[in-house]
Design a protein around this motif. Structure first.
Motif, PDB file in Angstrom:
ATOM      1  N   ASN A   1      -0.527  14.480   3.778  1.00 30.23           N
ATOM      2  CA  ASN A   1      -0.361  15.932   3.663  1.00 30.23           C
ATOM      3  C   ASN A   1       0.787  16.385   4.562  1.00 30.23           C
TER       4      ASN A   1
ATOM      5  N   LYS B   1       0.843  -1.197   0.000  1.00 30.65           N
ATOM      6  CA  LYS B   1       0.000   0.000   0.000  1.00 30.65           C
ATOM      7  C   LYS B   1       0.877   1.246   0.000  1.00 30.65           C
TER       8      LYS B   1
ATOM      9  N   PRO C   1       3.236  11.291  -7.437  1.00 28.89           N
ATOM     10  CA  PRO C   1       2.274  12.350  -7.761  1.00 28.89           C
ATOM     11  C   PRO C   1       2.996  13.688  -7.824  1.00 28.89           C
TER      12      PRO C   1
ATOM     13  N   HIS D   1      -1.266  13.425   7.693  1.00 26.99           N
ATOM     14  CA  HIS D   1      -2.555  12.757   7.610  1.00 26.99           C
ATOM     15  C   HIS D   1      -2.785  12.226   6.193  1.00 26.99           C
ATOM     16  N   ALA D   2      -3.526  11.142   6.101  1.00 31.12           N
ATOM     17  CA  ALA D   2      -3.770  10.502   4.811  1.00 31.12           C
ATOM     18  C   ALA D   2      -4.591  11.404   3.897  1.00 31.12           C
ATOM     19  N   ILE D   3      -4.160  11.496   2.636  1.00 29.96           N
ATOM     20  CA  ILE D   3      -4.926  12.193   1.608  1.00 29.96           C
ATOM     21  C   ILE D   3      -5.632  11.188   0.716  1.00 29.96           C
ATOM     22  N   LYS D   4      -4.846  10.241   0.213  1.00 29.64           N
ATOM     23  CA  LYS D   4      -5.417   9.239  -0.680  1.00 29.64           C
ATOM     24  C   LYS D   4      -4.448   8.069  -0.811  1.00 29.64           C
ATOM     25  N   THR D   5      -4.997   6.953  -1.285  1.00 32.73           N
ATOM     26  CA  THR D   5      -4.183   5.781  -1.598  1.00 32.73           C
ATOM     27  C   THR D   5      -3.727   5.883  -3.046  1.00 32.73           C
ATOM     28  N   LEU D   6      -2.432   5.679  -3.264  1.00 35.95           N
ATOM     29  CA  LEU D   6      -1.862   5.815  -4.590  1.00 35.95           C
ATOM     30  C   LEU D   6      -1.866   4.481  -5.332  1.00 35.95           C
ATOM     31  N   ASP D   7      -1.750   4.562  -6.628  1.00 36.68           N
ATOM     32  CA  ASP D   7      -1.763   3.375  -7.486  1.00 36.68           C
ATOM     33  C   ASP D   7      -0.391   2.716  -7.445  1.00 36.68           C
TER      34      ASP D   7
ATOM     35  N   ILE E   1       0.283   5.324   0.704  1.00 34.23           N
ATOM     36  CA  ILE E   1      -0.664   6.332   1.176  1.00 34.23           C
ATOM     37  C   ILE E   1      -0.004   7.701   1.102  1.00 34.23           C
ATOM     38  N   GLN E   2      -0.573   8.583   0.311  1.00 37.11           N
ATOM     39  CA  GLN E   2      -0.056   9.948   0.241  1.00 37.11           C
ATOM     40  C   GLN E   2      -0.553  10.730   1.443  1.00 37.11           C
TER      41      GLN E   2
END
Length: 730
Positions: A697, A692, A720, A701-707, A694-695
């Motif tokens: 900030n 996993k 990103p 804190h988590a912003i989104k899960t990356l591919d 996780i990007q």
């Protein structure tokens, strides 16, 4: 012909200078101050003790070179200034600052203050009780977050003293707006007042923790005085009354050395400090050498007395540092300065990476119309602040430093400090200076308006390019992810130091990229290249029987002069100083920094980094103590170039200390928010445990899960454009 050649050179250098101005592709940096409590995925508070001093007072290791705690565990410090923010912060703000610094990996803070009475109508023996309370508040707030405090209570610059020296103080020759450089070393009246000030500070019970500072293990270290020395240029500008006082003390010293002699006057006239920066000559060597020896012995006796006072009279249990200053000649006088300071436990220096900033107010702010060169340390390795000679038997600290604005290459700073500071065993490095409870939301002097623009705070470290790079590098430095190794050790006799002989290597030595490590032939140049500082630890032993050098490796073999590359003895660090690329490759930490698009692909064993950025710092660091290939939790940290919105500049040449410099003229200091140059690149990691990405900030804190793409050997990840912190985990 020479003028034409110079003109062509300047034209070429101007064309080579490329302005970095934010455009619409740059991303907006922000710090969410009101994030949910305990929801951050990046918080390094756990690295600190439950409270500072939990395991007792900070002590010296058996060999005296390093810090240990009361249980003899080695202590590594990622440090900053900023303790004096307590003067303007309420308790809640101070607690917020402490929590934020601990979260970013900080475990030591320096309070650079002024405990002396301030301003007109004060008495010399009085104490600034408000300053004392703020120091006490700072110690209490930082202690709760496991952050130790270093206290620096005195700096003789007038502005720090309070802006006015009353005549009633009785400091002969010094009133009004005079600075007090060198006075403390020679004037007993001021020295007795200093002792009264610190007696109040250290022996009065701290109302916030109910313990006097002398008995408080959260105070790690006491600094006697900030930036002052008889071996600096300011010694030549002392007032006549002080010169007479020093001359009388010198005469007394001469009588003790030579016995009563008719030619020794009651007051001996002092020679200019400039004379001490030159080689000895038969004409003046005896007279001049005596004055040099007097300054050295007198300064050492001063620190002996101060250590005795703090430790034996006040009962302070902390380690002690004398001062942190440079000299009028780093080659001829610095070893004498360090010898004098070695009367105390810890050696220190203030040393910044110079952004080559020129302007009418460049000492404290960045104005529109100012010029700067914006050098990168990656292409100027001789100027690295970690290039220090460490005195054997004493820990070494850099108590003030930074890649100050308007430097555009701030993101390299923390990595280079963590990598080379760890390689050389540097014990603490203090960034100067935080200016807010987290990031400075308005890093401008808004009370000033210059054609609709505000000057930028030059000294703040609360920027995304500097403070934002703390987490990965605090992990590297504090967890020992880089091997330490010795490269060179000098042994110096007191005779050669008093004779002001140039040592084999010294700090701030000029650098010729076309010469080998062994230079020779120039009396004002060390025998060994300053590149030795980035191969391993450089140290010195004083009072030796002979002047010798010990090498741990063939330094010439660590450098490829044709390719302009230098390797550390450990093989973990490599610097290409021609192209400006640094590589760190250890089992638990891997990184590249610099002008990456000149090479694009970097193979670091288990990790491959690809980048098209004209400049970036990309780091992958283990967060669970396992090697990168087996880690289940890794921090990927990315920093590029950060500029205020609307920042503009244009290529320009300017004069820097008599030399033409290609650089930039600042046409607009911009406004908030900060903008970041987009990241352009990817990583490939040979680690099958990571599943996993996780990007995060800026607050972690988590912003989104990356591919995240799975491969036969591990994973690949495209960065990103707004990459800053990315958590890779199982």
């Amino acid at each position: 012909m020479k003028k034409a050649a110079a003109a062509i050179y300047l034209l070429c250098m101007t064309l080579a200078a490329v302005a970095q101005v934010p455009d619409k592709s740059w991303w907006t940096f922000s710090y969410p101050a009101n994030s949910p409590a305990n929801s951050d995925l990046l918080n390094l508070r756990y690295l600190n003790e439950r409270f500072a001093g939990e395991n007792g007072f900070i002590q010296l290791s058996a060999d005296g070179n390093y810090f240990i705690d009361g249980k003899h565990k080695p202590m590594r410090f990622w440090a900053c200034n900023g303790g004096s923010l307590a003067a303007g912060f309420n308790d809640q703000q101070l607690d917020s600052l402490a929590a934020f610094l601990a979260k970013m990996g900080v475990n030591m803070i320096r309070y650079h203050g002024a405990i002396n009475p301030h301003g007109r109508n004060t008495r010399l023996m009085d104490v600034d009780t408000a300053e004392a309370r703020n120091i006490w508040r700072c110690v209490a707030a930082m202690k709760k977050q496991g952050i130790y405090t270093v206290i620096s209570p005195y700096w003789p610059a007038n502005g720090h003293m309070g802006g006015w020296i009353p005549g009633d103080w009785g400091i002969d020759g010094y009133t009004g707006k005079d600075d007090l450089w060198e006075v403390l070393f020679f004037n007993e009246r001021l020295k007795n007042a200093y002792k009264a000030w610190v007696k109040y500070l250290y022996t009065t019970p701290n109302p916030y923790i109910k313990v006097a500072l002398k008995d408080e293990p959260a105070v790690a270290l006491i600094q006697v005085i900030n930036e002052d020395s008889p071996f600096f240029w300011t010694m030549s500008s002392i007032k006549p009354q002080l010169a007479k006082m020093v001359g009388a003390q010198f005469s007394e010293w001469l009588r003790k050395k030579y016995g009563p002699q008719a030619d020794i006057k009651d007051t001996t006239e002092l020679l200019p400090i400039y004379n001490m920066t030159r080689p000895s000559t038969p004409k003046d060597s005896g007279r001049l050498n005596d004055e040099v020896e007097f300054y050295a012995e007198h300064q050492r006796a001063f620190y002996d007395d101060m250590v005795h006072y703090y430790r034996n009279v006040l009962g302070c249990k902390q380690l002690i540092n004398g001062s942190n200053w440079r000299t009028a000649s780093q080659s001829r006088l610095l070893d004498l300065e360090r010898w004098a300071n070695s009367a105390a436990d810890v050696i220190a220096v203030n040393k910044y990476f110079d952004p080559q900033h020129k302007g009418p107010n460049a000492g404290w702010r960045v104005d529109p119309g100012d010029f700067y060169g914006s050098p990168s340390a990656l292409k100027n390795p001789a100027d690295l602040p970690t290039n220090v000679i460490q005195v054997e038997g004493h820990p070494m600290m850099v108590t003030e430093s930074g890649w100050n604005l308007p430097n555009r290459y701030q993101t390299e700073g923390a990595l280079l400090v963590a990598a080379y500071g760890s390689l050389t065993g540097l014990d603490a490095f203090f960034w100067f200076t935080p200016t807010a409870t987290n990031y400075m939301q308005v890093p401008y002097f808004t009370f000033l308006n210059i054609k609709g623009q505000h000057p930028l705070n030059r000294w703040t470290t609360s920027t995304p390019g500097e403070l934002g790079m703390f987490p990965a590098n605090a992990l590297i430095q504090r967890l020992g992810y880089v091997k330490q190794a010795s490269a060179l050790q000098e042994q110096r006799t007191l005779k050669s130091m008093l004779n002001r002989d140039v040592p084999p290597i010294f700090e701030e030595q000029s650098f010729d990229p076309n010469r080998d490590f062994v230079i020779g032939g120039n009396k004002d140049q060390g025998k060994y290249s300053p590149l030795a500082f980035i191969t391993g630890r450089v140290s010195v032993i004083y009072d030796s029987k002979s002047d010798t050098v010990k090498l741990w490796a063939d330094l010439n073999k660590l450098t490829d002069m044709n390719a302009s590359k230098v390797n550390s003895i450990t093989g973990e660090e490599q610097l290409d100083y021609k192209n400006g690329i640094f590589i760190l490759n250890t089992p638990k930490a891997k990184a590249v920094s610099g002008f990456l698009n000149s090479k694009k692909t970097f193979d670091l064993n288990e990790l491959t980094i690809m980048s098209d950025n004209p400049y970036a710092t990309i780091e992958l660091v283990s967060m669970d103590g396992r090697d990168v290939a087996q880690s289940k939790k890794l921090l990927l940290q990315v920093g590029t170039i950060f500029r205020p919105s609307g920042w503009s500049e244009e290529p320009a040449n300017f004069n820097n200390n008599g030399k033409p410099i290609p650089g930039f003229k600042i046409t607009s200091t911009g406004k908030m928010p900060w903008l970041g140059m987009p990241a352009e690149g990817s990583i490939s990691l040979k680690n099958k445990l990571i599943s996993k990405a996780i990007q995060l900030n800026a607050a972690g804190h988590a912003i989104k899960t990356l591919d995240l793409k799975k491969t036969a050997h591990g994973i690949t990840l495209r960065l990103p454009q707004d990459a800053y912190y990315i958590l890779l985990e199982n």
